[in-house]
Design a protein around this motif. Structure first.
Motif, PDB file in Angstrom:
ATOM      1  N   LEU A 180       0.817  -1.215   0.000  1.00  0.00           N
ATOM      2  CA  LEU A 180       0.000   0.000   0.000  1.00  0.00           C
ATOM      3  C   LEU A 180       0.854   1.269   0.000  1.00  0.00           C
ATOM      4  N   GLU A 234      -9.364  -1.569   0.372  1.00  0.00           N
ATOM      5  CA  GLU A 234      -8.353  -0.688   0.962  1.00  0.00           C
ATOM      6  C   GLU A 234      -7.347  -0.234  -0.106  1.00  0.00           C
ATOM      7  N   MET A 235      -6.837  -1.186  -0.887  1.00  0.00           N
ATOM      8  CA  MET A 235      -5.897  -0.856  -1.952  1.00  0.00           C
ATOM      9  C   MET A 235      -6.561   0.052  -2.985  1.00  0.00           C
TER      10      MET A 235
END
Length: 93
Positions: A18, A49-50
């Motif tokens: 990330l 999330e990514m």
């Protein structure tokens, strides 16, 4: 994260870190394709999330998970559509 450029438009990588998504965008990639199913590894962030980080940096993202048991014909067709439709260059992991 290990990266291997296959040609000028398509690169493959191990799990995307990330913290390195900004560098991916700076390098000129336009899209990230996630082929890892969420929850596959303890060190793996989820796709959402990514994707949020990537989208905030102007990258397009798509989730096309491939099971550890191998890609099916349906997976191959979906991936072919992604390669055709997504802006280039693409980084897939």
């Amino acid at each position: 994260m290990r990266i291997k450029r296959l040609n000028g438009m398509f690169t493959v990588a191990t799990q995307v870190d990330l913290a390195k998504i900004g560098k991916i965008a700076e390098t000129g990639y336009k899209a990230i394709v996630c082929n890892r199913p969420d929850g596959e590894g303890a060190d793996q962030p989820g796709f959402e999330e990514m994707s949020k980080i990537a989208r905030d940096l102007g990258l397009r993202t798509v989730y096309t998970p491939i099971a550890l048991t191998g890609a099916t014909e349906k997976d191959h067709a979906a991936f072919a559509r992604v390669l055709e439709d997504m802006p280039k260059p693409i980084l897939a992991y």
